[in-house]
Design an enzyme around this catalytic site. Structure first.
Site, short mmCIF file in Angstrom:
data_model
loop_
_atom_site.label_atom_id
_atom_site.label_comp_id
_atom_site.label_asym_id
_atom_site.label_seq_id
_atom_site.Cartn_x
_atom_site.Cartn_y
_atom_site.Cartn_z
N LYS A 117 0.88 -1.17 0.00
CA LYS A 117 0.00 0.00 0.00
C LYS A 117 0.91 1.22 0.00
CE LYS A 117 -4.07 2.06 1.96
NZ LYS A 117 -3.61 3.44 2.04
N LYS A 291 -6.13 -8.27 -2.28
CA LYS A 291 -7.26 -8.21 -3.22
C LYS A 291 -7.64 -9.61 -3.68
CE LYS A 291 -5.61 -3.85 -5.16
NZ LYS A 291 -5.06 -3.14 -6.33
N CYS A 409 10.28 33.20 29.89
CA CYS A 409 10.01 32.88 28.48
C CYS A 409 11.34 32.80 27.73
CB CYS A 409 9.12 33.95 27.87
SG CYS A 409 8.96 33.79 26.08
#
Ligand code: IVH
Length: 666
Positions: A117, A291, A409
């Site tokens: 996939k 599949k 900060c």
């Protein structure tokens, strides 16, 4: 007409180039070097330039079509492009298999075809009499985008098919980029001061949707075929394996595949592929696709509303890797929230090199018991950003240190404040440059005002030079200002100014979203833009906002905080003076198909989970409820429907079968 000897040289060159494309892309076995290939291509270009009448649309020189720039108009697919159901483990795979056998006559055990996939984007290529006529993306499965101009630049997409071909053939497959080419694109993006792509899939998607096909051409996208949508006349193939084999003769490269006779063989393949092939693949694969081979059995099995019953994607779990935390840095978001980020020793995981992993917040650090210097297990799955799964306390040697929240900060040095539950820490300084930078990037992001020229590097320079102090500052920028910054030469400055100009006309919801008001996402911005113009919103009362659908007391309070904060009034006035669109947006007419109608679901739906059906109703403007009342518009009854059916009958509410419901929402 070109003179005969020139014409024949032109044709010989085309034949040779096509043959080299085929050897390179279909057989994976090139016989000449890239330089040699380029020499042939250049010679052909020269001849065609001297004899323009000899140019044909399928000539290898015509990959970057002169005027055929991508317009991305929408294209309705001749047959819907469905997706695959996913299973994540052997048990779920066995359930799928059991359902399959129930729907096939006994004594006809299916042969399975297994393919990787590919984690790319699906694309449908329509060939008319063998010539590439159109390339379209999957879109929502019904309608996609026309990307023909760009798809023509992908060398593994033949401009014309070889061999006997049907009148019309629609080939489906994946467009993807290899890990190596992805790394190159990102290096170029970084050098140009743009945001790098987060993963190969996004990179492929972004590259396919370039306005300029010449840019797509540089990105070296590739295509692998895995199915077909239309094959006029009698399809020459009766099974998936025959189709895949036929691809080579058509000049297409198909996904690699293997056959399996039983589920045990499928499971064995899944494991072996993961161990032996996956680590060596040059491109991203996130599972295997199983599949049923024979088309006769496929058509007997049929489809649910969104996927075939005859195929399933058996996904690989997220990939993991071990590394060491070298330090923890703190990044400041646009609302001042401080996020701890682990800087780790670079490690390769699921196709990318990871050197930075978000730790989300301090509660997460506590939960993991993480220390700087720890050995950690990190995990990354497809789209998802990497995360730390575990800190290995047993490997500690004594030098590891605890992670302490910062007192100041990291960007502006002002004191940090602990928020409510102590999960988050915030910088509350209104002039913090880190917050401003994040806000500008958010303001310029695609769902907001969409200025792609305003990437991280540009924002850094604009803020650090003091040129911009808030979002309104963008509209006061002049070309001279930009040219003074290192990053901007003429063209680039003009591009950004053009994008800023365009942003003035954008619908109000994008501006509201772009302002970066806490708690206000795209959806809320859309609702608000339909109810208020910007000045009306700025002066709306808390009580009125609380009554807006989807806006609860928290969002309403956040809106009021924002609009009443010092400075906001001035900001809004400057945005108005700059000519931004403040007008209320029209309600979208589409989507209102079920407006005002309440649906109640009961029993099990076959085609989709109930939550998905409810989402569909909401997307069309309706409501979903858990209980039946006289106001219910419809009750939708799946298998094993219960007491709600009786209530519907008592109240005279119409009952729909699942099929009727699907028809209604189509
Ligand atoms: S067959 C009915 N085969 O995965 C769908 N799809 O969710 C038939 N994909 O959109 C698709 N590798 O684009 C098929 N070997 C493969 C595939 C594959 C990737 C994509 C496909 C589809 C999505 C399914």
């Amino acid at each position: 007409m070109a003179p005969p000897q020139v014409q024949s040289e032109i044709e010989r060159l085309r034949r040779e180039l096509r043959e080299h494309d085929r050897r390179y892309y279909v057989e994976d076995a090139p016989v000449i070097s890239d330089t040699e290939y380029d020499r042939l291509l250049r010679r052909l270009k020269d001849l065609e330039a001297r004899h323009p009448e000899a140019v044909t649309p399928d000539s290898p020189t015509q990959r970057v079509g002169g005027s055929a720039a991508a317009d991305f108009s929408s294209v309705r697919h001749a047959a819907a492009m469905l997706s695959l159901d996913n299973v994540y483990g052997e048990d779920e795979l066995r359930e799928w298999h059991a359902r399959l056998l129930k729907n096939l006559p006994p004594g006809e055990p299916p042969l399975f075809i297994i393919e990787p996939k590919i984690d790319g984007l699906s694309c449908a290529l329509t060939y008319e009499r063998g010539m590439l006529a159109r390339a379209a993306t999957r879109g929502d499965g019904e309608t996609g985008e026309d990307v023909t101009g760009n798809a023509r630049t992908i060398r593994s997409i033949p401009l014309r098919l070889t061999g006997p071909v049907p009148e019309r053939l629609e080939i489906r497959g994946e467009i993807y980029i290899s890990f190596a080419d992805f790394a190159k694109v990102n290096a170029d993006e970084a050098a140009a001061g743009r945001e790098p792509f987060v993963n190969p899939r996004n990179c492929a998607a972004g590259s396919l949707r370039q306005k300029d096909p010449a840019v797509t051409a540089q990105r070296r996208l590739r295509f692998l075929a895995h199915s077909f949508g239309v094959w006029t006349g009698d399809a020459a193939v009766a099974s998936e394996s025959q189709f895949l084999a036929a691809c080579a003769a058509l000049g297409l490269q198909a996904v690699e595949h293997a056959a399996a006779r039983s589920l045990d063989e499928v499971v064995r393949f899944y494991r072996e592929f993961k161990e032996q092939r996956l680590p060596r693949l040059a491109y991203a694969v996130d599972g295997i696709v199983v599949k049923v081979d024979a088309y006769s059995q496929q058509s007997r099995l049929g489809f649910t509303a969104k996927s075939p019953r005859w195929a399933v994607a058996f996904k690989y779990p997220a990939q993991q890797a071990s590394t060491v935390v070298e330090r923890v840095e703190f990044s400041v978001g646009r609302t001042g929230v401080i996020t701890p980020v682990a800087k780790v020793k670079p490690v390769f995981c699921a196709g990318v090199t990871i050197s930075s992993v978000t730790l989300h917040n301090f509660a997460e650090i506590a939960r993991l018991g993480l220390k700087v210097g720890d050995h950690v297990l990190i995990e990354r799955a497809g789209e998802v950003i990497p995360k730390v799964v575990k800190a290995a306390a047993e490997l500690r040697q004594g030098h590891e240190r605890d992670v302490a929240p910062p007192r100041n900060c990291p960007a502006c040095g002002s004191a940090v404040v602990k928020v409510e539950d102590a999960v988050a820490y915030r910088c509350v300084s209104p002039s913090c440059p880190a917050q401003l930078k994040r806000l500008l990037l958010h303001f310029a992001s695609r769902p907001a005002l969409d200025m792609q020229g305003l990437g991280e590097a540009a924002v850094d320079q604009l803020v650090e030079s003091g040129r911009i102090r808030d979002v309104a500052g963008l509209y006061e920028l002049r070309k001279e200002d930009l040219l003074k910054l290192e990053l901007f030469a003429d063209k680039r400055a003009e591009n950004l100014l053009a994008q800023i100009q365009e942003s003035r006309q954008k619908p109000l919801e994008r501006l509201i979203f772009g302002l970066g008001i806490r708690q206000v996402g795209e959806k809320t911005a859309e609702t608000l833009a339909q109810l208020y113009d910007l000045e009306g919103l700025a002066s709306a009362e808390l009580a009125a906002l609380t009554r807006v659908p989807d806006v609860g007391p928290i969002v309403a309070a956040s809106l009021c905080d924002f609009f009443h904060a010092p400075g906001t009034k001035k900001l809004i006035a400057r945005l108005k003076a700059a000519g931004l669109n403040f007008q209320r947006s029209e309600r979208k007419a589409a989507g209102a198909k079920l407006a005002g109608k309440t649906f109640v679901f009961t029993g099990e739906l076959e085609s989709m989970p109930r939550e998905e059906a409810e989402e569909k109703v909401k997307a069309l403007g309706g409501k979903a409820s858990g209980s039946v009342s006289a106001k219910t518009a419809f009750v939708v009854a799946g298998a094993k429907a219960g007491s709600k059916l009786r209530q519907a009958a008592e109240l005279g509410v119409p009952v729909l079968s699942e099929a009727e419901f699907l028809k209604l929402i189509q």
